[in-house]
Design a protein around this motif. Structure first.
Motif, PDB file in Angstrom:
ATOM      1  N   PRO A  32       1.018  -1.597  -0.346  1.00 37.97           N
ATOM      2  CA  PRO A  32      -0.266  -0.164   0.112  1.00 37.97           C
ATOM      3  C   PRO A  32       0.777   1.379   0.003  1.00 37.97           C
ATOM      4  O   PRO A  32       0.251   2.252  -0.367  1.00 37.97           O
ATOM      5  CB  PRO A  32      -0.807  -0.013   1.749  1.00 37.97           C
ATOM      6  CG  PRO A  32      -0.874  -1.712   1.139  1.00 37.97           C
ATOM      7  CD  PRO A  32       0.802  -2.562   1.030  1.00 37.97           C
ATOM      8  N   GLU A  33       2.323   0.972   0.698  1.00 38.19           N
ATOM      9  CA  GLU A  33       2.923   2.679   0.951  1.00 38.19           C
ATOM     10  C   GLU A  33       3.744   3.189  -0.936  1.00 38.19           C
ATOM     11  O   GLU A  33       3.945   3.779  -0.586  1.00 38.19           O
ATOM     12  CB  GLU A  33       3.963   2.165   1.853  1.00 38.19           C
ATOM     13  CG  GLU A  33       4.961   1.341   1.984  1.00 38.19           C
ATOM     14  CD  GLU A  33       4.085   0.167   2.555  1.00 38.19           C
ATOM     15  OE1 GLU A  33       3.169  -0.018   2.885  1.00 38.19           O
ATOM     16  OE2 GLU A  33       5.191  -0.944   3.468  1.00 38.19           O
ATOM     17  N   GLY A  34       3.796   1.704  -1.958  1.00 38.61           N
ATOM     18  CA  GLY A  34       3.835   1.594  -3.041  1.00 38.61           C
ATOM     19  C   GLY A  34       5.411   1.655  -3.220  1.00 38.61           C
ATOM     20  O   GLY A  34       5.578   1.477  -3.947  1.00 38.61           O
ATOM     21  N   PHE A  35       6.154   2.516  -2.485  1.00 40.12           N
ATOM     22  CA  PHE A  35       7.631   3.089  -3.072  1.00 40.12           C
ATOM     23  C   PHE A  35       8.462   2.793  -2.165  1.00 40.12           C
ATOM     24  O   PHE A  35       7.865   2.530  -0.329  1.00 40.12           O
ATOM     25  CB  PHE A  35       7.212   4.759  -3.491  1.00 40.12           C
ATOM     26  CG  PHE A  35       6.294   5.178  -3.847  1.00 40.12           C
ATOM     27  CD1 PHE A  35       5.612   4.192  -4.997  1.00 40.12           C
ATOM     28  CD2 PHE A  35       5.516   5.820  -3.324  1.00 40.12           C
ATOM     29  CE1 PHE A  35       4.731   4.600  -6.209  1.00 40.12           C
ATOM     30  CE2 PHE A  35       3.995   6.635  -3.725  1.00 40.12           C
ATOM     31  CZ  PHE A  35       3.971   6.073  -4.940  1.00 40.12           C
ATOM     32  N   LEU A  36       9.816   2.179  -2.561  1.00 41.18           N
ATOM     33  CA  LEU A  36      10.396   1.697  -1.483  1.00 41.18           C
ATOM     34  C   LEU A  36      12.098   2.639  -1.493  1.00 41.18           C
ATOM     35  O   LEU A  36      12.409   3.656  -2.945  1.00 41.18           O
ATOM     36  CB  LEU A  36      11.428   0.130  -2.210  1.00 41.18           C
ATOM     37  CG  LEU A  36      12.086  -0.448  -1.023  1.00 41.18           C
ATOM     38  CD1 LEU A  36      11.291  -0.638   0.449  1.00 41.18           C
ATOM     39  CD2 LEU A  36      12.513  -1.311  -2.188  1.00 41.18           C
ATOM     40  N   LYS A  37      12.657   3.519  -0.662  1.00 39.12           N
ATOM     41  CA  LYS A  37      13.980   4.236  -0.874  1.00 39.12           C
ATOM     42  C   LYS A  37      15.094   3.193  -1.072  1.00 39.12           C
ATOM     43  O   LYS A  37      14.712   2.488  -0.703  1.00 39.12           O
ATOM     44  CB  LYS A  37      13.385   4.630   0.895  1.00 39.12           C
ATOM     45  CG  LYS A  37      14.387   4.018   2.134  1.00 39.12           C
ATOM     46  CD  LYS A  37      15.092   4.809   3.007  1.00 39.12           C
ATOM     47  CE  LYS A  37      15.104   6.128   3.003  1.00 39.12           C
ATOM     48  NZ  LYS A  37      16.875   6.017   2.565  1.00 39.12           N
ATOM     49  N   TRP A  38      15.587   4.549  -2.210  1.00 37.22           N
ATOM     50  CA  TRP A  38      17.584   3.492  -1.732  1.00 37.22           C
ATOM     51  C   TRP A  38      18.038   3.255  -0.823  1.00 37.22           C
ATOM     52  O   TRP A  38      18.054   4.585  -0.187  1.00 37.22           O
ATOM     53  CB  TRP A  38      17.452   4.249  -3.070  1.00 37.22           C
ATOM     54  CG  TRP A  38      19.033   3.433  -3.648  1.00 37.22           C
ATOM     55  CD1 TRP A  38      20.269   3.766  -3.799  1.00 37.22           C
ATOM     56  CD2 TRP A  38      18.682   3.168  -4.882  1.00 37.22           C
ATOM     57  NE1 TRP A  38      20.626   3.440  -4.142  1.00 37.22           N
ATOM     58  CE2 TRP A  38      19.514   2.395  -5.699  1.00 37.22           C
ATOM     59  CE3 TRP A  38      17.876   2.452  -6.040  1.00 37.22           C
ATOM     60  CZ2 TRP A  38      20.435   1.698  -6.191  1.00 37.22           C
ATOM     61  CZ3 TRP A  38      18.157   1.822  -6.715  1.00 37.22           C
ATOM     62  CH2 TRP A  38      19.545   1.828  -7.302  1.00 37.22           C
ATOM     63  N   PRO A  39      19.070   2.855  -0.623  1.00 37.22           N
ATOM     64  CA  PRO A  39      19.586   2.521   0.545  1.00 37.22           C
ATOM     65  C   PRO A  39      19.975   3.580   0.441  1.00 37.22           C
ATOM     66  O   PRO A  39      20.939   4.139  -0.017  1.00 37.22           O
ATOM     67  CB  PRO A  39      20.229   1.462   0.376  1.00 37.22           C
ATOM     68  CG  PRO A  39      19.624   0.283  -0.503  1.00 37.22           C
ATOM     69  CD  PRO A  39      19.091   1.145  -1.750  1.00 37.22           C
ATOM     70  N   GLU A  40      20.696   3.934   1.662  1.00 41.49           N
ATOM     71  CA  GLU A  40      21.975   4.859   2.663  1.00 41.49           C
ATOM     72  C   GLU A  40      21.894   6.523   1.359  1.00 41.49           C
ATOM     73  O   GLU A  40      22.859   6.927   1.154  1.00 41.49           O
ATOM     74  CB  GLU A  40      23.820   3.931   2.249  1.00 41.49           C
ATOM     75  CG  GLU A  40      23.811   3.073   2.653  1.00 41.49           C
ATOM     76  CD  GLU A  40      24.679   2.210   2.598  1.00 41.49           C
ATOM     77  OE1 GLU A  40      25.466   2.645   2.068  1.00 41.49           O
ATOM     78  OE2 GLU A  40      24.508   0.886   3.154  1.00 41.49           O
ATOM     79  N   LYS A  41      20.554   7.014   0.642  1.00 39.25           N
ATOM     80  CA  LYS A  41      20.489   7.896   0.069  1.00 39.25           C
ATOM     81  C   LYS A  41      19.059   7.963   0.394  1.00 39.25           C
ATOM     82  O   LYS A  41      18.809   7.599   0.987  1.00 39.25           O
ATOM     83  CB  LYS A  41      20.369   7.410  -1.516  1.00 39.25           C
ATOM     84  CG  LYS A  41      21.989   6.327  -2.515  1.00 39.25           C
ATOM     85  CD  LYS A  41      22.647   8.033  -2.100  1.00 39.25           C
ATOM     86  CE  LYS A  41      24.162   7.417  -2.707  1.00 39.25           C
ATOM     87  NZ  LYS A  41      25.430   8.023  -2.509  1.00 39.25           N
ATOM     88  N   PRO A  85      -7.323  -3.528  -7.267  1.00 39.57           N
ATOM     89  CA  PRO A  85      -7.157  -3.635  -6.170  1.00 39.57           C
ATOM     90  C   PRO A  85      -6.065  -3.102  -5.222  1.00 39.57           C
ATOM     91  O   PRO A  85      -5.812  -2.051  -4.787  1.00 39.57           O
ATOM     92  CB  PRO A  85      -6.919  -5.227  -5.487  1.00 39.57           C
ATOM     93  CG  PRO A  85      -6.425  -6.180  -7.124  1.00 39.57           C
ATOM     94  CD  PRO A  85      -7.396  -4.759  -7.705  1.00 39.57           C
ATOM     95  N   GLY A  86      -4.251  -3.014  -6.286  1.00 37.50           N
ATOM     96  CA  GLY A  86      -3.435  -2.567  -5.602  1.00 37.50           C
ATOM     97  C   GLY A  86      -3.716  -0.714  -6.179  1.00 37.50           C
ATOM     98  O   GLY A  86      -2.486   0.253  -6.004  1.00 37.50           O
ATOM     99  N   ALA A  87      -4.960   0.320  -6.207  1.00 41.57           N
ATOM    100  CA  ALA A  87      -4.435   1.566  -6.742  1.00 41.57           C
ATOM    101  C   ALA A  87      -5.038   2.011  -5.885  1.00 41.57           C
ATOM    102  O   ALA A  87      -4.734   4.026  -6.320  1.00 41.57           O
ATOM    103  CB  ALA A  87      -5.884   1.798  -8.090  1.00 41.57           C
ATOM    104  N   ASN A  88      -5.761   2.051  -4.220  1.00 43.03           N
ATOM    105  CA  ASN A  88      -5.799   2.858  -3.893  1.00 43.03           C
ATOM    106  C   ASN A  88      -4.504   3.779  -3.239  1.00 43.03           C
ATOM    107  O   ASN A  88      -3.287   2.800  -2.879  1.00 43.03           O
ATOM    108  CB  ASN A  88      -6.582   2.472  -2.419  1.00 43.03           C
ATOM    109  CG  ASN A  88      -7.248   3.162  -1.738  1.00 43.03           C
ATOM    110  OD1 ASN A  88      -6.754   4.121  -0.753  1.00 43.03           O
ATOM    111  ND2 ASN A  88      -8.288   2.677  -0.838  1.00 43.03           N
ATOM    112  N   THR A  89      -5.055   4.263  -3.638  1.00 43.20           N
ATOM    113  CA  THR A  89      -4.033   5.800  -3.289  1.00 43.20           C
ATOM    114  C   THR A  89      -3.681   5.729  -1.528  1.00 43.20           C
ATOM    115  O   THR A  89      -2.218   6.812  -1.344  1.00 43.20           O
ATOM    116  CB  THR A  89      -3.189   6.993  -3.980  1.00 43.20           C
ATOM    117  OG1 THR A  89      -4.291   7.998  -3.814  1.00 43.20           O
ATOM    118  CG2 THR A  89      -2.876   6.341  -5.365  1.00 43.20           C
TER     119      THR A  89
END
Length: 578
Positions: free
Chosen positions: A500-509, A525-529
């Motif tokens: 649901p959070e959608g996005f993953l940060k880049w390590p150490e940046k 089903p995965g489109a809820n923002t």
């Protein structure tokens, strides 16, 4: 006589001394006409360089043109480009002095060779940019902003990729120092072109504001007709000659087998069923002129004009194929998405249809690219692109993908180019234990320009092997590879397994603070923002007007008008199928 001469010499010395004194006084009082002119010119240089990030480097690069009272905007821009080119050539020369022992350090030896080739590519694209500036007048120069931004973005990316490839700290530091001036001036050139309105104001020249990009002074495009479609609903923005080629190779939908989750589609018709005549036929059984794709590519004639057509008959071709930069306009087509492996395409104008690009390294292979395109005007239709980590690499340039199946695990759609993927199936695969899945990882490094990746009217699903564990293994839309990573997901059907959070940060940046990630009119089903990650500061759900900026007819700019006219498949030019 002797005394008179002596007196005369003394008088001369005194006269010179007085003259110097007078000049010094005039300089201090600012009454010299030449000095006023120089101050005016340096003020122009100062204003001109306000658009750049490295202002001192910009001013220094324009010292020569500042002495010319009649210098035009083209003169300033040409000087900025020429100095960048000169520094880039110096950087390449210095890089050539770094020697790496092939036997003791084979990886960095190869990386250095790649670095030199990338810098040569950068020089060639910069020379193209300089030619456009030199051939344009003040009023028309801004019309070529899209092309210039595209080329300059490639120039910057090549330098960045050169450094990134080297993992020895000593070598890496040396190359960074060698390229520092060139990198700064390339960044300046990008900002000058992206902020053309601001730059030309210093010459009292007004041009209309553009609509595209993230900056306030966005790039302009040569205006071509992007809205017309033919009677079958196909757009009219692909060269007529290429349209005929695609029509002659017209066949099935081309969805090949992907792991355990794909279904093979009907094959394209064999070459003998239509009037299409290839230059080279490849067949494992010897029924063609060539048995390998590599040999067919090598047969590309010197100075060939027009399309070079390669027909690849059904079969498994375990090859690594490289289409070089001096082999433009190659068109490869097969008997439907099968098992052909083609991993490297450097040339402009590359088209592929009905082929599978597969990397067989498996999840243990980590970074294992199945298809890399580093040229402009790349178009891939009805193809299957299969791998795990780093499957599709849109390295540099403008690229378009339609009706494809693209599969992978970590960052499996990544690059530094400008890519639109439309009407395609995105299959997320099961990764190694402990790994997470991310679909895109864009590498845009500058805050201006047109780079990024768009997924439009696609379908994001889990492969069969992942399905049972799809909620246990974390899967995200994207993570930002570089500082201004730009990722757009619109009008796409999203499966229930996307976090649901959608996005993953880049390590150490901290790229999540500066990257761009947008959504528009997604479904499923995965489109809820509502629960999207709040640490991504530039995340936004776009309005229809904002989303139009990332549609094919706008995001690919005039390039679309030049190389995708009349493609033999249904496409979205704008939003909602229009």
């Amino acid at each position: 006589m002797v005394g008179k001469i002596v007196v005369s010499l003394v008088s001369l010395i005194l006269l010179v001394g007085v003259t110097v004194g007078v000049v010094m006084v005039v300089h201090k009082n600012g009454d010299s006409k030449d000095d006023k002119s120089t101050k005016v010119q340096m003020k122009k240089v100062h204003e001109f360089c306000q658009a750049t990030q490295f202002k001192d480097a910009c001013s220094k690069s324009l010292e020569g043109v500042a002495k010319n009272d009649s210098a035009t905007p083209q003169d300033y821009i040409s000087a900025a480009f020429q100095n960048t080119l000169d520094e880039l050539k110096k950087g390449l020369a210095e890089t050539g002095k770094t020697s790496v022992d092939k036997d003791k350090d084979p990886y960095n030896h190869m990386a250095m060779d790649d670095c030199k080739q990338l810098l040569q590519f950068a020089i060639e694209d910069l020379q193209d940019s300089l030619s456009v500036v030199g051939e344009s007048d003040t009023q028309s120069l801004h019309q070529y902003t899209y092309d210039l931004l595209n080329w300059l973005s490639k120039v910057y990316a090549y330098q960045s990729l050169c450094v990134d490839a080297i993992n020895n700290p000593e070598y890496k530091s040396a190359i960074q120092n060698d390229l520092m001036n060139a990198t700064q001036l390339t960044s300046n050139a990008l900002h000058i072109i992206a902020k053309m309105s601001q730059v030309l104001k210093s010459f009292n020249i007004q041009i209309p504001e553009g609509l595209l990009g993230n900056s306030n002074n966005s790039p302009h495009r040569r205006l071509l007709d992007f809205t017309k479609v033919d009677q079958e609903g196909y757009p009219t923005w692909f060269p007529a000659a290429d349209r005929k080629l695609l029509e002659k190779s017209k066949g099935g939908k081309g969805k090949g087998k992907v792991g355990k989750g794909g279904n093979a589609g009907p094959p394209l018709p064999p070459v003998g069923s239509g009037p299409l005549t290839p230059h080279a036929v490849v067949a494992k059984d010897g029924s063609g002129k060539f048995k390998t794709v590599v040999d067919a590519v090598k047969a590309y004639p010197p100075n060939h004009q027009g399309r070079y057509i390669i027909y690849i008959k059904a079969g498994v071709y375990n090859e690594q194929v490289l289409v070089e930069k001096n082999q433009p306009n190659v068109f490869m087509y097969g008997d439907g998405a099968g098992k052909t492996i083609i991993t490297c395409v450097n040339s402009d104008g590359f088209i592929a249809k009905g082929i599978t690009f597969r990397n067989t390294a498996g999840p243990e292979g980590h970074q294992a690219v199945a298809l890399r395109i580093a040229g402009d005007r790349g178009a891939v239709f009805d193809c299957s692109i299969e791998g795990y980590q780093d499957t599709l690499y849109y390295q540099t340039g403008t690229q378009f993908y339609s009706k494809c199946v693209i599969s992978g695990t970590l960052d499996f759609i990544f690059g530094m180019g400008t890519a639109v993927i439309q009407n395609s199936e995105i299959i997320v695969r099961k990764p190694l234990d402990g790994q997470k899945n991310t679909i895109t990882a864009d590498g845009k490094e500058q805050d201006v320009g047109i780079n990024g990746v768009v997924l439009q009217n696609c379908k994001i699903v889990a492969e069969q092997a992942l399905f049972a564990d799809r909620f246990k293994i974390e899967t995200y839309f994207m993570r930002p590879w570089k500082q201004f990573s730009t990722n757009i997901f619109m009008e796409t059907e999203i499966g229930d397994f996307i976090k649901p959070e959608g996005f993953l940060k880049w390590p150490e940046k901290e790229f999540e603070k500066t990257c761009f990630v947008y959504e528009y009119a997604n479904r499923g089903p995965g489109a809820n923002t509502n629960q999207r990650s709040k640490i991504f500061k530039n995340y936004k759900v776009l309005s229809p007007q904002e989303a139009t900026k990332y549609s094919v007819g706008t995001f690919l700019g005039n390039a679309a008008g030049e190389w995708l006219r009349g493609a033999n498949a249904p496409f979205y030019l704008g939003l909602g199928g229009k």
